[in-house]
Write a protein that holds these residues in place. Sequence first.
Motif, PDB file in Angstrom:
ATOM      1  N   MET A  53     -13.052 -50.200 -42.112  1.00 39.26           N
ATOM      2  CA  MET A  53     -13.793 -50.168 -43.373  1.00 39.26           C
ATOM      3  C   MET A  53     -13.192 -49.115 -44.306  1.00 39.26           C
ATOM      4  O   MET A  53     -12.882 -48.008 -43.873  1.00 39.26           O
ATOM      5  CB  MET A  53     -15.262 -49.832 -43.063  1.00 39.26           C
ATOM      6  CG  MET A  53     -16.237 -50.356 -44.092  1.00 39.26           C
ATOM      7  SD  MET A  53     -17.949 -49.957 -43.622  1.00 39.26           S
ATOM      8  CE  MET A  53     -18.537 -51.560 -43.095  1.00 39.26           C
ATOM      9  N   GLU A  54     -13.032 -49.475 -45.580  1.00 39.89           N
ATOM     10  CA  GLU A  54     -12.512 -48.525 -46.562  1.00 39.89           C
ATOM     11  C   GLU A  54     -13.656 -47.869 -47.331  1.00 39.89           C
ATOM     12  O   GLU A  54     -14.669 -48.521 -47.565  1.00 39.89           O
ATOM     13  CB  GLU A  54     -11.582 -49.248 -47.541  1.00 39.89           C
ATOM     14  CG  GLU A  54     -10.307 -49.786 -46.910  1.00 39.89           C
ATOM     15  CD  GLU A  54      -9.348 -48.711 -46.434  1.00 39.89           C
ATOM     16  OE1 GLU A  54      -9.584 -47.519 -46.744  1.00 39.89           O
ATOM     17  OE2 GLU A  54      -8.391 -49.036 -45.740  1.00 39.89           O
ATOM     18  N   PRO A  55     -13.476 -46.569 -47.685  1.00 38.11           N
ATOM     19  CA  PRO A  55     -12.274 -45.740 -47.675  1.00 38.11           C
ATOM     20  C   PRO A  55     -11.972 -45.046 -46.331  1.00 38.11           C
ATOM     21  O   PRO A  55     -10.949 -44.381 -46.221  1.00 38.11           O
ATOM     22  CB  PRO A  55     -12.587 -44.677 -48.733  1.00 38.11           C
ATOM     23  CG  PRO A  55     -14.069 -44.540 -48.694  1.00 38.11           C
ATOM     24  CD  PRO A  55     -14.597 -45.896 -48.365  1.00 38.11           C
ATOM     25  N   LEU A  56     -12.817 -45.240 -45.324  1.00 42.42           N
ATOM     26  CA  LEU A  56     -12.657 -44.472 -44.088  1.00 42.42           C
ATOM     27  C   LEU A  56     -11.356 -44.789 -43.358  1.00 42.42           C
ATOM     28  O   LEU A  56     -10.723 -43.883 -42.788  1.00 42.42           O
ATOM     29  CB  LEU A  56     -13.852 -44.756 -43.176  1.00 42.42           C
ATOM     30  CG  LEU A  56     -14.244 -43.667 -42.193  1.00 42.42           C
ATOM     31  CD1 LEU A  56     -14.527 -42.354 -42.894  1.00 42.42           C
ATOM     32  CD2 LEU A  56     -15.459 -44.107 -41.394  1.00 42.42           C
ATOM     33  N   ALA A  57     -10.956 -46.063 -43.368  1.00 41.08           N
ATOM     34  CA  ALA A  57      -9.762 -46.459 -42.600  1.00 41.08           C
ATOM     35  C   ALA A  57      -8.502 -45.771 -43.120  1.00 41.08           C
ATOM     36  O   ALA A  57      -7.601 -45.459 -42.350  1.00 41.08           O
ATOM     37  CB  ALA A  57      -9.606 -47.984 -42.630  1.00 41.08           C
ATOM     38  N   SER A  58      -8.441 -45.516 -44.429  1.00 36.53           N
ATOM     39  CA  SER A  58      -7.240 -44.899 -45.007  1.00 36.53           C
ATOM     40  C   SER A  58      -7.402 -43.407 -45.288  1.00 36.53           C
ATOM     41  O   SER A  58      -6.494 -42.783 -45.818  1.00 36.53           O
ATOM     42  CB  SER A  58      -6.871 -45.595 -46.325  1.00 36.53           C
ATOM     43  OG  SER A  58      -6.794 -46.972 -46.151  1.00 36.53           O
ATOM     44  N   ALA A  59      -8.555 -42.843 -44.962  1.00 39.80           N
ATOM     45  CA  ALA A  59      -8.798 -41.436 -45.280  1.00 39.80           C
ATOM     46  C   ALA A  59      -7.921 -40.526 -44.421  1.00 39.80           C
ATOM     47  O   ALA A  59      -7.574 -40.867 -43.284  1.00 39.80           O
ATOM     48  CB  ALA A  59     -10.272 -41.098 -45.068  1.00 39.80           C
ATOM     49  N   SER A  60      -7.570 -39.350 -44.967  1.00 41.02           N
ATOM     50  CA  SER A  60      -6.806 -38.378 -44.190  1.00 41.02           C
ATOM     51  C   SER A  60      -7.736 -37.667 -43.220  1.00 41.02           C
ATOM     52  O   SER A  60      -8.953 -37.625 -43.431  1.00 41.02           O
ATOM     53  CB  SER A  60      -6.179 -37.354 -45.135  1.00 41.02           C
ATOM     54  OG  SER A  60      -7.196 -36.537 -45.686  1.00 41.02           O
ATOM     55  N   PRO A  61      -7.160 -37.092 -42.140  1.00 43.55           N
ATOM     56  CA  PRO A  61      -7.987 -36.307 -41.212  1.00 43.55           C
ATOM     57  C   PRO A  61      -8.766 -35.213 -41.948  1.00 43.55           C
ATOM     58  O   PRO A  61      -9.926 -34.954 -41.606  1.00 43.55           O
ATOM     59  CB  PRO A  61      -6.954 -35.717 -40.253  1.00 43.55           C
ATOM     60  CG  PRO A  61      -5.822 -36.685 -40.259  1.00 43.55           C
ATOM     61  CD  PRO A  61      -5.763 -37.231 -41.660  1.00 43.55           C
ATOM     62  N   GLU A  62      -8.147 -34.594 -42.966  1.00 45.71           N
ATOM     63  CA  GLU A  62      -8.833 -33.528 -43.704  1.00 45.71           C
ATOM     64  C   GLU A  62     -10.066 -34.070 -44.426  1.00 45.71           C
ATOM     65  O   GLU A  62     -11.118 -33.427 -44.439  1.00 45.71           O
ATOM     66  CB  GLU A  62      -7.880 -32.885 -44.725  1.00 45.71           C
ATOM     67  CG  GLU A  62      -6.712 -32.116 -44.108  1.00 45.71           C
ATOM     68  CD  GLU A  62      -5.641 -33.024 -43.500  1.00 45.71           C
ATOM     69  OE1 GLU A  62      -5.512 -34.202 -43.927  1.00 45.71           O
ATOM     70  OE2 GLU A  62      -4.943 -32.571 -42.562  1.00 45.71           O
ATOM     71  N   GLN A  63      -9.952 -35.236 -45.053  1.00 45.56           N
ATOM     72  CA  GLN A  63     -11.106 -35.825 -45.732  1.00 45.56           C
ATOM     73  C   GLN A  63     -12.226 -36.127 -44.740  1.00 45.56           C
ATOM     74  O   GLN A  63     -13.409 -35.939 -45.030  1.00 45.56           O
ATOM     75  CB  GLN A  63     -10.694 -37.126 -46.430  1.00 45.56           C
ATOM     76  CG  GLN A  63      -9.891 -36.925 -47.703  1.00 45.56           C
ATOM     77  CD  GLN A  63      -9.470 -38.261 -48.314  1.00 45.56           C
ATOM     78  OE1 GLN A  63      -8.753 -39.044 -47.695  1.00 45.56           O
ATOM     79  NE2 GLN A  63      -9.933 -38.523 -49.525  1.00 45.56           N
TER      80      GLN A  63
END
Lengths: 201, 201
Positions: free
Chosen positions: A171-181
């Motif tokens: 699910m986006e934006p979670l799938a493309s989020a950086s570890p920091e985010q």
Amino acid sequence: MAGKRRAGRRPGHQPTRELILAAAREAFARRGYDATSVREIAAAADVDPALVHHYFGTKEKLFLETVSIPFDPRQYIHLVVEGPREELAERLLTTALGVWDSPSGLAAGALLRGSLTHQTGSELLREFLLKRALEPLCGAIEPDPVLAKWRMNLVATQLMGLAMMRYVLAMEPLASASPEQIVDAIGPNLQRYLTGDLHGA
Amino acid sequence: MAGKRRAGRRPGHQPTRELILAAAREAFARRGYDATSVREIAAAADVDPALVHHYFGTKEKLFLETVSIPFDPRQYIHLVVEGPREELAERLLTTALGVWDSPSGLAAGALLRGSLTHQTGSELLREFLLKRALEPLCGAIEPDPVLAKWRMNLVATQLMGLAMMRYVLAMEPLASASPEQIVDAIGPNLQRYLTGDLHGA
């Protein structure tokens, strides 16, 4: 834990064993636990099925071994536990994402999916989460055993939900989020489960 | 719809539609999406397979219909949104647990499991969560569309993880906990995802 030796594992046999494990991991990830046979795994690894049983015993044990490799948590627990207590969640998330996003964790989503398609898979996943990952972790940071169990369950809901949404459902934006985010967004919630006030629980 | 006279759509046929839905829900829950055929569902409902296609179109549409029945969220959204903003998470959790723990939600765990065994099932689940459940909810409480998507994803991780641990893996103490205990333990975390500061996100 660092000094612990694994018995019955001569160095010369490592490649065959690893070959079988790699074949098993791919097969379980692609087709799920139930649809995969030891015979197929042996064929993919180009070894005799008897050798699979020799190294791993049952299909269940082989499966448990494949899911424990990408995330074998015992070696990571000290990475999480050591350090400032108020940064426990940050270290836990960074460690988990590091493993899941690494090449050896690539099959994590597929394995998670695969382990849910069958009762045996669910039981193995539960056992794995309980005994090998979260119980040692929560036991190390929460002295009250009842509260430690609650914390473990709550941490499991958050990490399982994160893995499901990021890897299985993508699910986006979670799938493309950086570890920091992800640490920014989820860290404070996980920290409450690890060390915070849980009200009535 | 009631006034229009179309082939096989007389009011007297409504029970047939419900009969097919009940058979489909049971079959999908027991054997998963992929392993269940329209023919088997028709046989279980004691109707002609053509009638299943007549009422529901494709197997995908029939599946979507079965998962939307136990949790059809649109009728619950106002229950969650209306009331004090600081109690949003409490209302969301209470509503979700009320549906999941009810007889019509009994198949929820099995359906969740079933919907993960196949790519189509995962896509349907994602579509369902996004379009029908969480997008309307988060859209109603967060005006910033980018932030609303993040909140939706984060709420999804927590609710999905809760459903997985409580119903699919049946981990204790969560599986036997009362709704009040769950609201106490998880409510503050969910409230942060719904209305709190998400740092960098």
